[in-house]
Design an enzyme around this catalytic site. Structure first.
Site, PDB file in Angstrom:
ATOM      1  N   ARG A 180       0.839  -1.221   0.000  1.00  0.00           N
ATOM      2  CA  ARG A 180       0.000   0.000   0.000  1.00  0.00           C
ATOM      3  C   ARG A 180       0.868   1.263   0.000  1.00  0.00           C
ATOM      4  O   ARG A 180       0.566   2.254   0.667  1.00  0.00           O
ATOM      5  CB  ARG A 180      -0.971   0.010   1.191  1.00  0.00           C
ATOM      6  CG  ARG A 180      -1.917  -1.149   1.214  1.00  0.00           C
ATOM      7  CD  ARG A 180      -2.884  -1.160   0.028  1.00  0.00           C
ATOM      8  NE  ARG A 180      -3.639  -2.390   0.028  1.00  0.00           N
ATOM      9  CZ  ARG A 180      -3.284  -3.486  -0.669  1.00  0.00           C
ATOM     10  NH1 ARG A 180      -2.208  -3.490  -1.438  1.00  0.00           N
ATOM     11  NH2 ARG A 180      -4.015  -4.573  -0.624  1.00  0.00           N
ATOM     12  N   SER A 231     -10.992  -1.888   3.065  1.00  0.00           N
ATOM     13  CA  SER A 231     -10.316  -2.207   4.333  1.00  0.00           C
ATOM     14  C   SER A 231      -9.933  -0.905   5.032  1.00  0.00           C
ATOM     15  O   SER A 231      -9.249  -0.074   4.452  1.00  0.00           O
ATOM     16  CB  SER A 231      -9.033  -3.000   4.075  1.00  0.00           C
ATOM     17  OG  SER A 231      -9.355  -4.196   3.437  1.00  0.00           O
ATOM     18  N   GLU A 301      -5.596   2.417   6.600  1.00  0.00           N
ATOM     19  CA  GLU A 301      -5.242   2.343   5.173  1.00  0.00           C
ATOM     20  C   GLU A 301      -5.983   3.455   4.428  1.00  0.00           C
ATOM     21  O   GLU A 301      -5.466   4.027   3.469  1.00  0.00           O
ATOM     22  CB  GLU A 301      -5.657   0.966   4.615  1.00  0.00           C
ATOM     23  CG  GLU A 301      -5.458   0.855   3.115  1.00  0.00           C
ATOM     24  CD  GLU A 301      -5.666  -0.559   2.588  1.00  0.00           C
ATOM     25  OE1 GLU A 301      -5.368  -1.532   3.296  1.00  0.00           O
ATOM     26  OE2 GLU A 301      -6.130  -0.669   1.434  1.00  0.00           O
TER      27      GLU A 301
HETATM   28  C1  LIG Z   1     -15.697  -2.011  -1.450  1.00  0.00           C
HETATM   29  C2  LIG Z   1     -14.240  -1.682  -1.581  1.00  0.00           C
HETATM   30  C3  LIG Z   1     -13.330  -2.690  -1.801  1.00  0.00           C
HETATM   31  C4  LIG Z   1     -11.956  -2.393  -1.920  1.00  0.00           C
HETATM   32  N1  LIG Z   1     -11.088  -3.415  -2.145  1.00  0.00           N
HETATM   33  C5  LIG Z   1      -9.780  -3.143  -2.274  1.00  0.00           C
HETATM   34  C6  LIG Z   1      -8.838  -4.204  -2.518  1.00  0.00           C
HETATM   35  O1  LIG Z   1      -9.193  -5.358  -2.658  1.00  0.00           O
HETATM   36  N2  LIG Z   1      -7.527  -3.872  -2.624  1.00  0.00           N
HETATM   37  C7  LIG Z   1      -7.090  -2.582  -2.501  1.00  0.00           C
HETATM   38  O2  LIG Z   1      -5.875  -2.345  -2.617  1.00  0.00           O
HETATM   39  N3  LIG Z   1      -7.951  -1.568  -2.262  1.00  0.00           N
HETATM   40  C8  LIG Z   1      -9.281  -1.818  -2.158  1.00  0.00           C
HETATM   41  N4  LIG Z   1     -10.147  -0.795  -1.918  1.00  0.00           N
HETATM   42  C9  LIG Z   1      -9.645   0.577  -1.721  1.00  0.00           C
HETATM   43  C10 LIG Z   1      -9.530   1.438  -2.996  1.00  0.00           C
HETATM   44  O3  LIG Z   1     -10.444   0.998  -4.007  1.00  0.00           O
HETATM   45  C11 LIG Z   1      -8.110   1.436  -3.547  1.00  0.00           C
HETATM   46  O4  LIG Z   1      -7.203   2.008  -2.625  1.00  0.00           O
HETATM   47  C12 LIG Z   1      -7.995   2.211  -4.867  1.00  0.00           C
HETATM   48  O5  LIG Z   1      -6.702   2.056  -5.383  1.00  0.00           O
HETATM   49  C13 LIG Z   1      -8.290   3.710  -4.717  1.00  0.00           C
HETATM   50  O6  LIG Z   1      -8.490   4.237  -6.018  1.00  0.00           O
HETATM   51  P1  LIG Z   1      -9.360   5.570  -6.233  1.00  0.00           P
HETATM   52  O7  LIG Z   1      -9.325   5.898  -7.672  1.00  0.00           O
HETATM   53  O8  LIG Z   1     -10.699   5.424  -5.661  1.00  0.00           O
HETATM   54  O9  LIG Z   1      -8.491   6.614  -5.414  1.00  0.00           O
HETATM   55  P2  LIG Z   1      -9.003   7.762  -4.437  1.00  0.00           P
HETATM   56  O10 LIG Z   1      -9.678   7.168  -3.269  1.00  0.00           O
HETATM   57  O11 LIG Z   1      -9.741   8.774  -5.233  1.00  0.00           O
HETATM   58  O12 LIG Z   1      -7.600   8.348  -3.961  1.00  0.00           O
HETATM   59  C14 LIG Z   1      -6.710   7.557  -3.194  1.00  0.00           C
HETATM   60  C15 LIG Z   1      -5.341   8.212  -3.203  1.00  0.00           C
HETATM   61  O13 LIG Z   1      -4.824   8.195  -4.528  1.00  0.00           O
HETATM   62  C16 LIG Z   1      -4.513   9.525  -4.962  1.00  0.00           C
HETATM   63  N5  LIG Z   1      -4.803   9.602  -6.395  1.00  0.00           N
HETATM   64  C17 LIG Z   1      -5.940   9.254  -7.028  1.00  0.00           C
HETATM   65  N6  LIG Z   1      -5.810   9.460  -8.358  1.00  0.00           N
HETATM   66  C18 LIG Z   1      -4.565   9.960  -8.551  1.00  0.00           C
HETATM   67  C19 LIG Z   1      -3.836  10.386  -9.688  1.00  0.00           C
HETATM   68  N7  LIG Z   1      -4.335  10.338 -10.925  1.00  0.00           N
HETATM   69  N8  LIG Z   1      -2.564  10.844  -9.509  1.00  0.00           N
HETATM   70  C20 LIG Z   1      -2.021  10.900  -8.273  1.00  0.00           C
HETATM   71  N9  LIG Z   1      -2.652  10.510  -7.156  1.00  0.00           N
HETATM   72  C21 LIG Z   1      -3.922  10.044  -7.297  1.00  0.00           C
HETATM   73  C22 LIG Z   1      -5.404  10.434  -4.120  1.00  0.00           C
HETATM   74  O14 LIG Z   1      -4.866  11.737  -4.002  1.00  0.00           O
HETATM   75  C23 LIG Z   1      -5.396   9.698  -2.789  1.00  0.00           C
HETATM   76  O15 LIG Z   1      -4.245   9.984  -2.052  1.00  0.00           O
HETATM   77  C24 LIG Z   1     -11.520  -1.053  -1.813  1.00  0.00           C
HETATM   78  C25 LIG Z   1     -12.453  -0.032  -1.598  1.00  0.00           C
HETATM   79  C26 LIG Z   1     -13.803  -0.339  -1.485  1.00  0.00           C
HETATM   80  C27 LIG Z   1     -14.785   0.772  -1.283  1.00  0.00           C
END
Ligand SMILES: Cc1cc2nc3c(=O)[nH]c(=O)nc-3n(C[C@H](O)[C@H](O)[C@H](O)COP(=O)(O)OP(=O)(O)OC[C@H]3O[C@@H](n4cnc5c(N)ncnc54)[C@H](O)[C@@H]3O)c2cc1C
Length: 306
Positions: A180, A231, A301
């Site tokens: 992570r 998580s 996380e």
């Molecule tokens: C139901 C559910 C299940 C999940 N299962 C998993 C799993 O199995 N494994 C896992 O690892 N995670 C999981 N997650 C968490 C999440 O989906 C991941 O961490 C995912 O990578 C976040 O992506 P996002 O686009 O939503 O980022 P955001 O939540 O929008 O942002 C997260 C971080 O990334 C940064 N960011 C976003 N886009 C960019 C960009 N283009 N450039 C630079 N920085 C950026 C943001 O500033 C922030 O710091 C889950 C979440 C949910 C709700």
């Protein structure tokens, strides 16, 4: 002059086509459905718009924050006195790469779409990512992973914008992926423009079957019917956060509208009307109880945004 006035004036002059909203509720852009208004939210439609916007936003004091699908964010109810840049609406081009077995995806591409597209090209390796609800940008930042796979296994290069030095392309090794963690953890102001994935040729039917099996596992074990950010805590060395929380008897523990899921103790869910303070209060309670009972300190996380 307030930064919003400066930004509005600049955008009108230099990026008249940029979609921008005022006092946009973050709860509409986070999977937790929590978060007050961002004073400005912009939706760039191209990498060029992103570069210009990020550059000016840094200079005018807008403290830009880039988001993807908001699936790993906890945002205060009073909102954010900063510019939020949402990549999911306009930075979502997806194509095969210049070389064989490559796929190129912009930062706002959802992982599900990326995995589906790759599968249709007969390319495997992203099956683990199909059920993760984030975007490519968020996944690079978090080194998102599941079921033994992680971004670090499939990414070849990442094009990043650093407003100090411009656009640069980093190799997988230079991305400093860890659990992570990536180089973006230490450089939260850098922006993922796109990533190139190196995948493995395979039988599309087998790849699809694999994706469906992992999705079924996810649905059986995770409270996907409730808003959450996945998580809540990182996996502590030698343990699973959910198991520790369960062993401490904390399933169902509630603060306001926030609850430790009965289905999966590693998830805090929004049972309706949960506030930032509810989730923070519950995180603290869980941390205290787990620390007292097991000596293990749980680290969030989920990204707590200020
Ligand atoms: C139901 C559910 C299940 C999940 N299962 C998993 C799993 O199995 N494994 C896992 O690892 N995670 C999981 N997650 C968490 C999440 O989906 C991941 O961490 C995912 O990578 C976040 O992506 P996002 O686009 O939503 O980022 P955001 O939540 O929008 O942002 C997260 C971080 O990334 C940064 N960011 C976003 N886009 C960019 C960009 N283009 N450039 C630079 N920085 C950026 C943001 O500033 C922030 O710091 C889950 C979440 C949910 C709700």
């Amino acid at each position: 002059m307030d930064w919003t006035e400066e930004l509005d004036k600049w955008a009108k002059e230099y990026l008249p086509d940029l979609k921008m909203r005022t006092d946009e509720a973050m709860s509409r852009h986070t999977s937790f459905r929590i978060g007050g208004p961002a004073r400005r939210m912009a939706f760039p439609g191209s990498g060029e718009q992103m570069v210009l916007l990020a550059d000016f936003a840094g200079k005018c004091g807008a403290r830009p924050m880039v988001i993807g699908n908001g699936t790993n964010l906890l945002v205060p109810d009073e909102g954010l006195d900063r510019l939020v840049i949402d990549t999911s609406a306009g930075l979502n081009r997806l194509e095969t790469g210049a070389e064989e077995n490559q796929v190129k995806a912009e930062g706002g591409v959802p992982l599900a779409r990326l995995a589906d597209f790759s599968h249709k090209q007969g390319l495997g390796g992203l099956e683990f990512a199909h059920g993760i609800p984030g975007t490519v940008g968020g996944a690079m930042c978090m080194n998102a992973g599941a079921y033994g796979g992680e971004m670090a296994h499939v990414v070849e290069t990442v094009a990043l914008l650093d407003v100090e030095s411009g656009v640069k392309t980093l190799s997988r090794r230079e991305m400093e992926f860890g659990y992570r963690h990536s180089i973006l953890t230490d450089h939260p102001d850098w922006v993922v423009l796109y990533a190139v994935f190196r995948l493995t040729p395979g039988d599309p039917a087998e790849i699809r079957a694999n994706m469906e099996a992992l999705m079924a596992k996810r649905k059986a074990s995770q409270p996907l019917e409730w808003p959450s950010a996945g998580s809540t805590f990182k996996r502590p060395a030698g343990h699973f956060a959910g198991t520790l929380i369960d062993q401490c008897g904390l399933k169902g523990l509630t603060v306001g509208g926030a609850q430790v899921s009965e289905k999966h103790a590693g998830f805090i869910i929004n049972r309706g009307g949960a506030t930032f303070a509810d989730v923070m209060g519950l995180i603290t309670k869980v941390q205290e109880r787990v620390l007292a009972a097991t000596g293990v300190r749980l680290e969030p996380e989920v990204k707590i945004v200020r």
